[in-house]
Design a protein around this motif. Structure first.
Motif, PDB file in Angstrom:
ATOM      1  N   PRO A  86       0.828  -1.218   0.000  1.00 56.07           N
ATOM      2  CA  PRO A  86       0.000   0.000   0.000  1.00 56.07           C
ATOM      3  C   PRO A  86       0.862   1.268   0.000  1.00 56.07           C
ATOM      4  N   ILE A  87       1.538   1.495  -1.115  1.00 55.92           N
ATOM      5  CA  ILE A  87       2.479   2.613  -1.241  1.00 55.92           C
ATOM      6  C   ILE A  87       1.816   3.782  -1.947  1.00 55.92           C
ATOM      7  N   ASP A  88       2.038   4.969  -1.400  1.00 56.65           N
ATOM      8  CA  ASP A  88       1.545   6.210  -1.995  1.00 56.65           C
ATOM      9  C   ASP A  88       2.652   6.802  -2.870  1.00 56.65           C
ATOM     10  N   PRO A  89       2.534   6.686  -4.189  1.00 57.07           N
ATOM     11  CA  PRO A  89       3.590   7.208  -5.066  1.00 57.07           C
ATOM     12  C   PRO A  89       3.798   8.716  -4.910  1.00 57.07           C
ATOM     13  N   ALA A  90       2.740   9.443  -4.576  1.00 56.11           N
ATOM     14  CA  ALA A  90       2.839  10.904  -4.467  1.00 56.11           C
ATOM     15  C   ALA A  90       3.730  11.336  -3.310  1.00 56.11           C
ATOM     16  N   ARG A  91       3.958  10.444  -2.336  1.00 55.69           N
ATOM     17  CA  ARG A  91       4.802  10.782  -1.184  1.00 55.69           C
ATOM     18  C   ARG A  91       6.064   9.933  -1.123  1.00 55.69           C
ATOM     19  N   SER A  92       6.399   9.287  -2.224  1.00 60.02           N
ATOM     20  CA  SER A  92       7.538   8.371  -2.250  1.00 60.02           C
ATOM     21  C   SER A  92       8.676   8.947  -3.080  1.00 60.02           C
ATOM     22  N   PHE A  93       9.880   8.406  -2.862  1.00 65.73           N
ATOM     23  CA  PHE A  93      11.047   8.822  -3.628  1.00 65.73           C
ATOM     24  C   PHE A  93      12.084   7.709  -3.622  1.00 65.73           C
ATOM     25  N   LEU A  94      13.115   7.878  -4.439  1.00 62.41           N
ATOM     26  CA  LEU A  94      14.181   6.902  -4.561  1.00 62.41           C
ATOM     27  C   LEU A  94      15.523   7.557  -4.279  1.00 62.41           C
ATOM     28  N   ILE A  95      16.421   6.780  -3.664  1.00 63.50           N
ATOM     29  CA  ILE A  95      17.813   7.192  -3.496  1.00 63.50           C
ATOM     30  C   ILE A  95      18.671   6.145  -4.195  1.00 63.50           C
ATOM     31  N   GLY A  96      19.461   6.599  -5.149  1.00 66.46           N
ATOM     32  CA  GLY A  96      20.356   5.711  -5.878  1.00 66.46           C
ATOM     33  C   GLY A  96      21.700   6.367  -6.078  1.00 66.46           C
ATOM     34  N   ASP A  97      22.643   5.579  -6.588  1.00 68.88           N
ATOM     35  CA  ASP A  97      23.985   6.125  -6.809  1.00 68.88           C
ATOM     36  C   ASP A  97      24.387   6.135  -8.279  1.00 68.88           C
ATOM     37  N   ARG A  98      23.448   5.831  -9.159  1.00 72.17           N
ATOM     38  CA  ARG A  98      23.730   5.826 -10.600  1.00 72.17           C
ATOM     39  C   ARG A  98      22.607   6.534 -11.351  1.00 72.17           C
ATOM     40  N   ASP A  99      22.938   7.026 -12.519  1.00 70.29           N
ATOM     41  CA  ASP A  99      21.933   7.677 -13.354  1.00 70.29           C
ATOM     42  C   ASP A  99      20.792   6.724 -13.699  1.00 70.29           C
ATOM     43  N   SER A 100      21.088   5.431 -13.837  1.00 67.27           N
ATOM     44  CA  SER A 100      20.042   4.453 -14.151  1.00 67.27           C
ATOM     45  C   SER A 100      19.017   4.352 -13.013  1.00 67.27           C
ATOM     46  N   ASP A 101      19.442   4.557 -11.778  1.00 63.24           N
ATOM     47  CA  ASP A 101      18.511   4.570 -10.643  1.00 63.24           C
ATOM     48  C   ASP A 101      17.558   5.759 -10.766  1.00 63.24           C
ATOM     49  N   ILE A 102      18.127   6.912 -11.077  1.00 62.51           N
ATOM     50  CA  ILE A 102      17.327   8.138 -11.174  1.00 62.51           C
ATOM     51  C   ILE A 102      16.355   8.045 -12.346  1.00 62.51           C
ATOM     52  N   GLU A 103      16.803   7.449 -13.441  1.00 64.92           N
ATOM     53  CA  GLU A 103      15.920   7.258 -14.597  1.00 64.92           C
ATOM     54  C   GLU A 103      14.775   6.307 -14.251  1.00 64.92           C
ATOM     55  N   ALA A 104      15.054   5.249 -13.494  1.00 64.78           N
ATOM     56  CA  ALA A 104      13.993   4.319 -13.078  1.00 64.78           C
ATOM     57  C   ALA A 104      12.948   5.048 -12.236  1.00 64.78           C
ATOM     58  N   ALA A 105      13.398   5.903 -11.332  1.00 58.79           N
ATOM     59  CA  ALA A 105      12.458   6.686 -10.519  1.00 58.79           C
ATOM     60  C   ALA A 105      11.597   7.563 -11.414  1.00 58.79           C
ATOM     61  N   LYS A 106      12.237   8.243 -12.355  1.00 61.72           N
ATOM     62  CA  LYS A 106      11.510   9.118 -13.282  1.00 61.72           C
ATOM     63  C   LYS A 106      10.446   8.326 -14.043  1.00 61.72           C
ATOM     64  N   ARG A 107      10.819   7.154 -14.542  1.00 60.79           N
ATOM     65  CA  ARG A 107       9.876   6.317 -15.303  1.00 60.79           C
ATOM     66  C   ARG A 107       8.730   5.817 -14.427  1.00 60.79           C
TER      67      ARG A 107
END
Length: 172
Positions: free
Chosen positions: A128-149
Motif C-alpha cells: 500500500p504505497i503512496d507514489p505521491a509521497r515516495s522517492f528513490l535514493i540511488g547512486d547511478r543515473d540508471s537509478d534516477i531514470e527508473a524513478a523518473k519512469r
C-alpha cells in the motif's frame, strides 16, 4: 470492507547506497554498511516510510554467483540493518542482463532492470504505497531514470554518510 491506508516509501538501491559496492558483493565477508545507512533507514521508518530495496544484480546472469547466494546476501543485509532498528519492508532484485552467460537470466531489456521501472512499479502494486509521497535514493543515473519512469523523484547519492544525505533531503 476495510481499505489499507497508503504509506510513503523510500526506494533504495543496494550496492553503493546501503552497502559498500565491492564489485558484485554476494558473500557475508563482502557486506559492509555504508556509513549512516542504518540511521537513515531508521529515521525514515520513524517518519512513516516503508523502505524498499530495488537492486540490479547482473552477477546472477553473468554466473558470478547464484540466485540463492543473491537472496542470502539480501537477507543478511536486511538482518544487519534490523539489528540496528532499521526496517526494510521489501526487497526487489533483478538478476537479468542482456550480456549474461546463463541463458536462464539473459534478457535484452528486462522491465525490472533499471533504468526500467519494473521493480518500483511491482512494489507499488504489492504494497500500500503512496507514489505521491515516495522517492528513490540511488547512486547511478540508471537509478534516477527508473524513478523518473515510475513517476517519483529520484535523488543521486554521491557517497559519504547516508544519514547526512537523508537529513539534507528532508531539510533537517
Amino acid at each position: 470492507m476495510t481499505t489499507q491506508a497508503l504509506v510513503p516509501a523510500v526506494f533504495l538501491d543496494r550496492d553503493g547506497v546501503l552497502n559498500e559496492d565491492t564489485h558484485y558483493p554476494h558473500l557475508e565477508e563482502h557486506l559492509t554498511l555504508i556509513p549512516g545507512a542504518a540511521e537513515a533507514v531508521r529515521r525514515l521508518n520513524g517518519l512513516g516510510y516503508m523502505a524498499v530495496i530495488v537492486t540490479n544484480q547482473s552477477g546472477v546472469a553473468r554466473r558470478l554467483f547464484t540466485l540463492d547466494q543473491m537472496n542470502a546476501f539480501n537477507d543478511l543485509l536486511v538482518r544487519k540493518l534490523a539489528v540496528q532498528g532499521a526496517r526494510i519492508g521489501a526487497v526487489y532484485a533483478c538478476p537479468w542482463h542482456s550480456d549474461g552467460s546463463d541463458p536462464d537470466w539473459i534478457h535484452p531489456d528486462h522491465p525490472d532492470r533499471k533504468p526500467n521501472a519494473g521493480m518500483i512499479l511491482k512494489a507499488m502494486q504489492d504494497h500500500p504505497i503512496d507514489p505521491a509521497r515516495s522517492f528513490l535514493i540511488g547512486d547511478r543515473d540508471s537509478d534516477i531514470e527508473a524513478a523518473k519512469r515510475a513517476g517519483i523523484p529520484g535523488f543521486l547519492f554521491p557517497g559519504g554518510d547516508l544519514s547526512q544525505f537523508v537529513d539534507e533531503l528532508l531539510g533537517t
